[in-house]
Motif scaffolding. Structure first.
Motif, PDB file in Angstrom:
ATOM      1  N   GLN A  59       0.837  -1.192   0.000  1.00 48.00           N
ATOM      2  CA  GLN A  59       0.000   0.000   0.000  1.00 48.00           C
ATOM      3  C   GLN A  59       0.870   1.239   0.000  1.00 48.00           C
ATOM      4  O   GLN A  59       2.040   1.214   0.411  1.00 48.00           O
ATOM      5  N   ASP A  60       0.309   2.344  -0.468  1.00 48.32           N
ATOM      6  CA  ASP A  60       0.898   3.664  -0.292  1.00 48.32           C
ATOM      7  C   ASP A  60      -0.225   4.585   0.137  1.00 48.32           C
ATOM      8  O   ASP A  60      -1.195   4.785  -0.603  1.00 48.32           O
ATOM      9  N   ASP A  61      -0.108   5.122   1.349  1.00 47.55           N
ATOM     10  CA  ASP A  61      -1.116   6.030   1.890  1.00 47.55           C
ATOM     11  C   ASP A  61      -0.727   7.488   1.700  1.00 47.55           C
ATOM     12  O   ASP A  61      -1.397   8.386   2.206  1.00 47.55           O
ATOM     13  N   PHE A  62       0.400   7.748   1.040  1.00 50.56           N
ATOM     14  CA  PHE A  62       0.855   9.091   0.699  1.00 50.56           C
ATOM     15  C   PHE A  62       0.947   9.996   1.932  1.00 50.56           C
ATOM     16  O   PHE A  62       0.446  11.122   1.938  1.00 50.56           O
ATOM     17  N   THR A  63       1.576   9.452   2.961  1.00 48.91           N
ATOM     18  CA  THR A  63       1.844  10.237   4.154  1.00 48.91           C
ATOM     19  C   THR A  63       3.113  11.061   3.934  1.00 48.91           C
ATOM     20  O   THR A  63       3.893  10.800   3.021  1.00 48.91           O
ATOM     21  N   SER A  66       6.563  14.053   0.675  1.00 55.14           N
ATOM     22  CA  SER A  66       7.258  13.721  -0.566  1.00 55.14           C
ATOM     23  C   SER A  66       6.835  12.338  -1.041  1.00 55.14           C
ATOM     24  O   SER A  66       6.412  11.494  -0.254  1.00 55.14           O
ATOM     25  N   LEU A  67       6.969  12.128  -2.334  1.00 54.97           N
ATOM     26  CA  LEU A  67       6.592  10.865  -2.946  1.00 54.97           C
ATOM     27  C   LEU A  67       7.571   9.769  -2.557  1.00 54.97           C
ATOM     28  O   LEU A  67       8.779  10.005  -2.452  1.00 54.97           O
ATOM     29  N   ASN A  68       7.072   8.561  -2.347  1.00 59.63           N
ATOM     30  CA  ASN A  68       7.921   7.412  -2.064  1.00 59.63           C
ATOM     31  C   ASN A  68       8.548   6.945  -3.374  1.00 59.63           C
ATOM     32  O   ASN A  68       7.959   6.182  -4.138  1.00 59.63           O
ATOM     33  N   GLU A 295      -5.923   9.266  -2.407  1.00 55.26           N
ATOM     34  CA  GLU A 295      -5.719   9.111  -0.965  1.00 55.26           C
ATOM     35  C   GLU A 295      -4.868   7.893  -0.636  1.00 55.26           C
ATOM     36  O   GLU A 295      -4.100   7.925   0.318  1.00 55.26           O
ATOM     37  N   TRP A 296      -5.053   6.832  -1.395  1.00 55.41           N
ATOM     38  CA  TRP A 296      -4.255   5.633  -1.151  1.00 55.41           C
ATOM     39  C   TRP A 296      -4.391   4.691  -2.334  1.00 55.41           C
ATOM     40  O   TRP A 296      -5.357   4.754  -3.099  1.00 55.41           O
ATOM     41  N   VAL A 297      -3.398   3.811  -2.471  1.00 59.17           N
ATOM     42  CA  VAL A 297      -3.420   2.710  -3.426  1.00 59.17           C
ATOM     43  C   VAL A 297      -3.088   1.447  -2.645  1.00 59.17           C
ATOM     44  O   VAL A 297      -2.129   1.435  -1.858  1.00 59.17           O
ATOM     45  N   ARG A 298      -3.849   0.375  -2.877  1.00 62.03           N
ATOM     46  CA  ARG A 298      -3.622  -0.870  -2.132  1.00 62.03           C
ATOM     47  C   ARG A 298      -3.673  -2.070  -3.066  1.00 62.03           C
ATOM     48  O   ARG A 298      -4.438  -2.072  -4.041  1.00 62.03           O
ATOM     49  N   TRP A 299      -2.874  -3.056  -2.731  1.00 58.68           N
ATOM     50  CA  TRP A 299      -2.840  -4.309  -3.503  1.00 58.68           C
ATOM     51  C   TRP A 299      -3.019  -5.455  -2.518  1.00 58.68           C
ATOM     52  O   TRP A 299      -2.192  -5.660  -1.628  1.00 58.68           O
ATOM     53  N   TYR A 300      -4.132  -6.162  -2.646  1.00 62.03           N
ATOM     54  CA  TYR A 300      -4.456  -7.286  -1.770  1.00 62.03           C
ATOM     55  C   TYR A 300      -4.220  -8.605  -2.504  1.00 62.03           C
ATOM     56  O   TYR A 300      -4.343  -8.682  -3.728  1.00 62.03           O
ATOM     57  N   GLN A 301      -3.905  -9.643  -1.731  1.00 63.47           N
ATOM     58  CA  GLN A 301      -3.793 -10.993  -2.258  1.00 63.47           C
ATOM     59  C   GLN A 301      -4.686 -11.918  -1.432  1.00 63.47           C
ATOM     60  O   GLN A 301      -5.011 -11.608  -0.279  1.00 63.47           O
ATOM     61  N   ASN A 425       4.830   0.025   5.515  1.00 62.62           N
ATOM     62  CA  ASN A 425       5.646   0.781   4.563  1.00 62.62           C
ATOM     63  C   ASN A 425       7.103   0.348   4.620  1.00 62.62           C
ATOM     64  O   ASN A 425       8.014   1.156   4.513  1.00 62.62           O
ATOM     65  N   GLY A 426       7.303  -0.944   4.813  1.00 64.35           N
ATOM     66  CA  GLY A 426       8.648  -1.484   5.001  1.00 64.35           C
ATOM     67  C   GLY A 426       9.414  -1.683   3.706  1.00 64.35           C
ATOM     68  O   GLY A 426       8.901  -1.522   2.600  1.00 64.35           O
ATOM     69  N   TYR A 427      10.684  -2.076   3.876  1.00 66.73           N
ATOM     70  CA  TYR A 427      11.646  -2.217   2.776  1.00 66.73           C
ATOM     71  C   TYR A 427      12.323  -3.577   2.892  1.00 66.73           C
ATOM     72  O   TYR A 427      12.621  -4.039   4.005  1.00 66.73           O
TER      73      TYR A 427
END
Length: 455
Positions: A59-63, A66-68, A295-301, A425-427
């Motif tokens: 997910q990216d919640d755009f907190t 700046s852009l991730n 507001e957000w983008v999410r990818w579910y499995q 929001n991990g790496y």
């Protein structure tokens, strides 16, 4: 973001550039029940529930402010370096640039504005653009196959506005369009403002297209809405605000939709979907701005372990998507090759040299991961003597790795790393790290079909 001639399956002549847009939907088959009255609360203020059996993979919640950039790449030209075309093959009137893509107040904002600068890329032969806007994608950073992809978006009103949320097959640079496949989750046209237009494009002896959509019955540009696709190996269905289902479900077995895709967000103006209107006819006055807000983008499995698609996981496109680091300039020991065959496909990664000792770390990264437990899997063949041979994953560049010290495998063997815990929001950084002593000509590692899994 392509334009087909009608709804349903269409086989047209092959197009060398990305061109066209969603076919027109045929209309709703049955009015869905509205779960919540329109306008009572903004879409982003309602908790989105993907339904039972779904787990959040990314997910990216755009907190923040700046852009991730670990997840997104912003285009800065009307020349697209991924698809190698001008004006995105659709004759759009905008010139994307970085300053028109911003993050703040919990939103990604793509801003369109009219300009007299006449910007264009030198490779586009004087095709000057009349607007600035924004376009960004996740190629090489966030890619995956199947699942539920959804975003909360507010689109701008007015003639000529062409906001889009869509995907392209990750092999676009080798397969071209439409051979890589395309999934258009959201496209919007001012002539039918209540409709989310959705489409699919692929290659079947020529361009093939399928279109559908969903209508809320109100102008979608007046509020935030969720736009989603549910995609599996057999079917693809689109939804607007979850309860408003597309007019048709696509049953499929096309290879273009059995492979990883990456995400795209953009705000276009004019172009072939509007019949190539003049810049003066676009509803964007001088000095005014229009925005597409996300507001957000999410990818579910689906529940259970979830595979997160990697870039070039089978090394069929050389080392595209992978980086090799070496402390002593011997990184050339890492190559993509066909020698002794792959686990699947023709190619695989090899760590090997016939000369001096080497050390090579071939890796890929993923950012913006959902909180959870992950591990890495791959198919490996290995023989000979090594100082070390590590299949590993770590949560930062300088962090200690979770390691599988590889043994000897005469045939391809499935191996995996220990599990690692990742915060929201991990790496992750992951791959193959090996080193050989002198006279290492008989020592080799072959690795293929790498998979990052969330448990």
């Amino acid at each position: 973001m392509k334009r087909a001639t009608r709804a349903g399956l269409v086989a047209a002549g092959f197009l060398a550039t990305v061109s066209g847009c969603s076919p027109e939907p045929e209309g709703p088959s049955e009015a869905p029940v509205e779960a919540e009255a329109y306008g009572q609360a903004k879409q982003g203020e309602r908790a989105y529930d993907p339904g039972g059996g779904w787990n959040l993979s990314w997910q990216d919640d755009f907190t923040g402010t700046s852009l991730n950039t670990g997840a997104w790449t912003v285009l800065t030209s009307n020349w697209d370096p991924v698809t190698n075309n001008c004006n995105f093959g659709t004759g759009e009137l905008e010139f994307p640039r970085a300053q028109n893509v911003t993050v703040g107040n919990g939103k990604l904002v793509i801003t369109a504005e009219r300009t007299a600068d006449n910007p264009t890329d030198s490779r586009c032969g004087g095709q000057f653009r009349s607007f600035y806007s924004g376009r960004l994608h996740t190629k090489g950073k966030v890619e995956g196959r199947y699942g539920k992809i959804v975003a909360s978006i507010k689109i701008p009103p007015g003639y000529g506005m062409w906001p889009a949320f869509w995907t392209l097959g990750s092999n676009i640079q080798s397969a071209g369009w439409p051979g890589a496949g395309e999934i258009d989750i959201l496209e919007w046209h001012s002539n039918e403002p209540t409709w989310m237009k959705s489409a699919l494009h692929w290659y079947n002896g020529g361009q093939a297209d399928w279109g559908t959509g969903a209508s809320r019955g109100v102008d979608l540009s007046q509020d935030f809405h969720t736009y989603e696709v549910e995609w599996n190996a057999n079917s693809i269905v689109f939804r607007l605000d979850k309860d408003f289902v597309s007019t048709a479900t696509f049953g499929h077995n096309e290879t273009e939709f059995q492979q990883p895709h990456y995400l795209i967000l953009n705000l276009a103006m004019g172009g072939n979907w509007y019949g190539h209107p003049s810049p003066n006819s676009i509803d964007l006055p001088w000095g005014a701005r229009k925005t597409m807000e996300v507001e957000w983008v999410r990818w579910y499995q689906p529940g259970g372990s979830q595979s997160l698609g990697l870039t070039n996981a089978g090394f069929e496109q050389g080392l595209t998507g992978w980086t090799t680091w070496s402390p002593n300039g011997t990184g050339g020991a890492a190559i993509s090759e066909t020698y002794n065959g792959g686990h699947s496909g023709s190619y695989h990664l090899t760590h090997w040299t016939s000369g001096a000792p080497y050390e090579a770390w071939t890796y890929q990264t993923k950012s913006g991961l959902a909180a959870g437990t992950y591990k890495l899997r791959a198919w490996v063949r290995k023989g000979g003597a090594f100082n070390f041979a590590r299949f590993q994953v770590k949560t930062c560049g300088s962090c200690a790795a979770a390691v599988n010290n590889l043994g000897t495998y005469g045939g391809y063997t499935l191996v995996e790393t220990p599990a690692v815990t990742v915060p929201a929001n991990g790496y992750l950084e992951f791959g193959l790290h090996s080193s050989t002593p002198t006279n290492n000509g008989s020592s080799f590692i072959h690795m293929d079909d790498v998979e990052l899994v969330r448990l």
